[in-house]
Design a protein around this motif. Sequence first.
Motif, PDB file in Angstrom:
ATOM      1  N   ARG A 293       0.669  -1.322  -0.245  1.00 29.14           N
ATOM      2  CA  ARG A 293       0.076  -0.225  -0.223  1.00 29.14           C
ATOM      3  C   ARG A 293       0.901   1.330   0.135  1.00 29.14           C
ATOM      4  O   ARG A 293       2.450   1.597   0.519  1.00 29.14           O
ATOM      5  CB  ARG A 293      -0.899   0.203   1.225  1.00 29.14           C
ATOM      6  N   LYS A 294       0.420   2.631  -0.570  1.00 29.06           N
ATOM      7  CA  LYS A 294       0.891   3.506  -0.218  1.00 29.06           C
ATOM      8  C   LYS A 294       0.949   3.921   0.845  1.00 29.06           C
ATOM      9  O   LYS A 294       0.096   3.976   1.874  1.00 29.06           O
ATOM     10  CB  LYS A 294       0.251   4.497  -1.339  1.00 29.06           C
ATOM     11  N   ILE A 295       2.295   4.613   1.282  1.00 29.61           N
ATOM     12  CA  ILE A 295       2.001   5.118   2.702  1.00 29.61           C
ATOM     13  C   ILE A 295       3.380   6.408   3.020  1.00 29.61           C
ATOM     14  O   ILE A 295       4.695   6.603   1.978  1.00 29.61           O
ATOM     15  CB  ILE A 295       2.707   3.951   3.593  1.00 29.61           C
ATOM     16  N   LEU A 296       3.065   7.528   4.328  1.00 26.83           N
ATOM     17  CA  LEU A 296       3.994   7.634   4.203  1.00 26.83           C
ATOM     18  C   LEU A 296       4.401   7.509   5.467  1.00 26.83           C
ATOM     19  O   LEU A 296       4.084   6.828   6.768  1.00 26.83           O
ATOM     20  CB  LEU A 296       2.449   9.299   5.436  1.00 26.83           C
ATOM     21  N   VAL A 297       5.780   7.619   5.506  1.00 30.69           N
ATOM     22  CA  VAL A 297       6.595   7.146   6.740  1.00 30.69           C
ATOM     23  C   VAL A 297       7.321   8.833   7.826  1.00 30.69           C
ATOM     24  O   VAL A 297       8.128   9.614   6.589  1.00 30.69           O
ATOM     25  CB  VAL A 297       8.071   5.934   6.451  1.00 30.69           C
ATOM     26  N   LEU A 298       7.500   9.214   8.964  1.00 33.35           N
ATOM     27  CA  LEU A 298       7.836  10.527   9.094  1.00 33.35           C
ATOM     28  C   LEU A 298       9.033  10.279  10.031  1.00 33.35           C
ATOM     29  O   LEU A 298       8.862   8.828  10.670  1.00 33.35           O
ATOM     30  CB  LEU A 298       6.294  11.158  10.095  1.00 33.35           C
ATOM     31  N   LEU A 299      10.267  10.506   9.336  1.00 33.71           N
ATOM     32  CA  LEU A 299      11.341  10.754  10.506  1.00 33.71           C
ATOM     33  C   LEU A 299      12.196  11.047  11.224  1.00 33.71           C
ATOM     34  O   LEU A 299      11.475  12.354  11.472  1.00 33.71           O
ATOM     35  CB  LEU A 299      12.055  10.278   9.291  1.00 33.71           C
ATOM     36  N   ARG A 300      12.715  10.658  12.005  1.00 40.66           N
ATOM     37  CA  ARG A 300      12.980  11.644  12.862  1.00 40.66           C
ATOM     38  C   ARG A 300      13.474  12.865  12.533  1.00 40.66           C
ATOM     39  O   ARG A 300      13.470  13.705  13.487  1.00 40.66           O
ATOM     40  CB  ARG A 300      14.589  10.915  14.282  1.00 40.66           C
ATOM     41  N   ASP A 301      14.276  12.798  11.404  1.00 44.23           N
ATOM     42  CA  ASP A 301      15.143  13.891  10.921  1.00 44.23           C
ATOM     43  C   ASP A 301      13.966  14.971  10.923  1.00 44.23           C
ATOM     44  O   ASP A 301      13.834  16.124  10.315  1.00 44.23           O
ATOM     45  CB  ASP A 301      15.980  13.780  10.526  1.00 44.23           C
ATOM     46  N   GLY A 302      12.595  14.758  10.441  1.00 41.52           N
ATOM     47  CA  GLY A 302      11.615  15.785  10.052  1.00 41.52           C
ATOM     48  C   GLY A 302      11.584  15.217   8.567  1.00 41.52           C
ATOM     49  O   GLY A 302      10.359  15.898   8.513  1.00 41.52           O
TER      50      GLY A 302
ATOM     51  N   VAL B   5      12.097   5.562  11.660  1.00 42.86           N
ATOM     52  CA  VAL B   5      11.441   5.991  12.334  1.00 42.86           C
ATOM     53  C   VAL B   5      10.618   5.898  13.359  1.00 42.86           C
ATOM     54  O   VAL B   5      10.293   6.013  14.437  1.00 42.86           O
ATOM     55  CB  VAL B   5      10.092   4.852  11.761  1.00 42.86           C
ATOM     56  N   VAL B   6       9.488   7.449  12.972  1.00 43.76           N
ATOM     57  CA  VAL B   6       8.482   8.055  13.545  1.00 43.76           C
ATOM     58  C   VAL B   6       7.393   7.538  13.907  1.00 43.76           C
ATOM     59  O   VAL B   6       6.882   7.095  14.814  1.00 43.76           O
ATOM     60  CB  VAL B   6       8.725   9.584  13.571  1.00 43.76           C
ATOM     61  N   LEU B   7       6.730   7.370  12.525  1.00 41.67           N
ATOM     62  CA  LEU B   7       5.466   7.074  12.333  1.00 41.67           C
ATOM     63  C   LEU B   7       5.017   6.746  10.741  1.00 41.67           C
ATOM     64  O   LEU B   7       5.762   7.129  10.026  1.00 41.67           O
ATOM     65  CB  LEU B   7       4.732   8.516  12.536  1.00 41.67           C
ATOM     66  N   ILE B   8       4.342   5.425  10.953  1.00 41.05           N
ATOM     67  CA  ILE B   8       4.198   4.838   9.319  1.00 41.05           C
ATOM     68  C   ILE B   8       2.211   4.540   9.337  1.00 41.05           C
ATOM     69  O   ILE B   8       1.845   4.328  10.779  1.00 41.05           O
ATOM     70  CB  ILE B   8       4.663   3.628   9.730  1.00 41.05           C
ATOM     71  N   GLY B   9       2.156   5.598   8.370  1.00 39.57           N
ATOM     72  CA  GLY B   9       0.846   5.610   8.230  1.00 39.57           C
ATOM     73  C   GLY B   9       0.145   5.085   6.812  1.00 39.57           C
ATOM     74  O   GLY B   9       1.044   5.873   6.028  1.00 39.57           O
ATOM     75  N   GLU B  10      -1.157   4.747   6.335  1.00 42.85           N
ATOM     76  CA  GLU B  10      -1.394   4.218   5.440  1.00 42.85           C
ATOM     77  C   GLU B  10      -2.405   5.784   4.790  1.00 42.85           C
ATOM     78  O   GLU B  10      -2.560   6.600   5.716  1.00 42.85           O
ATOM     79  CB  GLU B  10      -2.924   3.226   5.100  1.00 42.85           C
ATOM     80  N   LEU B  11      -1.450   5.844   3.182  1.00 46.16           N
ATOM     81  CA  LEU B  11      -2.345   7.634   2.802  1.00 46.16           C
ATOM     82  C   LEU B  11      -3.743   7.164   2.639  1.00 46.16           C
ATOM     83  O   LEU B  11      -4.176   5.974   1.983  1.00 46.16           O
ATOM     84  CB  LEU B  11      -1.580   7.758   1.719  1.00 46.16           C
ATOM     85  N   GLY B  12      -4.942   7.930   2.682  1.00 42.14           N
ATOM     86  CA  GLY B  12      -5.681   7.938   2.403  1.00 42.14           C
ATOM     87  C   GLY B  12      -6.066   7.579   0.826  1.00 42.14           C
ATOM     88  O   GLY B  12      -5.163   8.117   0.200  1.00 42.14           O
ATOM     89  N   SER B  13      -7.099   7.651   0.551  1.00 34.81           N
ATOM     90  CA  SER B  13      -8.075   7.148  -0.834  1.00 34.81           C
ATOM     91  C   SER B  13      -7.451   8.387  -1.605  1.00 34.81           C
ATOM     92  O   SER B  13      -7.067   8.229  -2.758  1.00 34.81           O
ATOM     93  CB  SER B  13      -9.037   6.396  -0.680  1.00 34.81           C
ATOM     94  N   SER B  14      -7.145   9.878  -1.160  1.00 31.15           N
ATOM     95  CA  SER B  14      -7.335  11.234  -2.186  1.00 31.15           C
ATOM     96  C   SER B  14      -5.846  11.216  -1.783  1.00 31.15           C
ATOM     97  O   SER B  14      -5.488  11.384  -0.959  1.00 31.15           O
ATOM     98  CB  SER B  14      -7.985  12.068  -1.962  1.00 31.15           C
TER      99      SER B  14
END
Length: 142
Positions: free
Chosen positions: A35-44, A90-99
């Motif tokens: 799936r398409k995800i967003l990963v927020l890293l410690r360095d921002g 890795v600080v946060l991993i989340g799935e990108l919404g449909s849009s």
Amino acid sequence: MDGIVGHTSSNGSMSWSGSDHTTFLSSSIASYLDRKILVLLRDGRKLFGTFRSFDQYANVVLEGVCERVIVGNLYSDIPLGLYIVRGENVVLIGELGSSEEELPQHMIHVSVTEIRRAQRAEKEAADLKGSMRTRMEFLDFD
């Protein structure tokens, strides 16, 4: 984004709920595979791409990665290709919404060259502010 996989405490350690941390991590993060995800890293930095693989340390492999750089109301998505991210970053991993477009409407998409120029100007302004503050330390504003 639809979910949070882990939480970083103030001392920098990751905390996971559940009795078996590895099982929780595996089952939670596995739901994002392909799936398409967003990963927020410690360095921002903010990376998004297709989630292809992971291991017990939350190291992740992303395909078709772009880094979204935001300066003020300007943004650019810089293509990076295949990326391996170390789990400790890795600080946060989340799935990108449909849009896919989850940015406010006032944001302006610019070229990579323009966003890099804006980043340099922002850094120079911050450096100047810091040097001015250092030079003015002798003044007591209290």
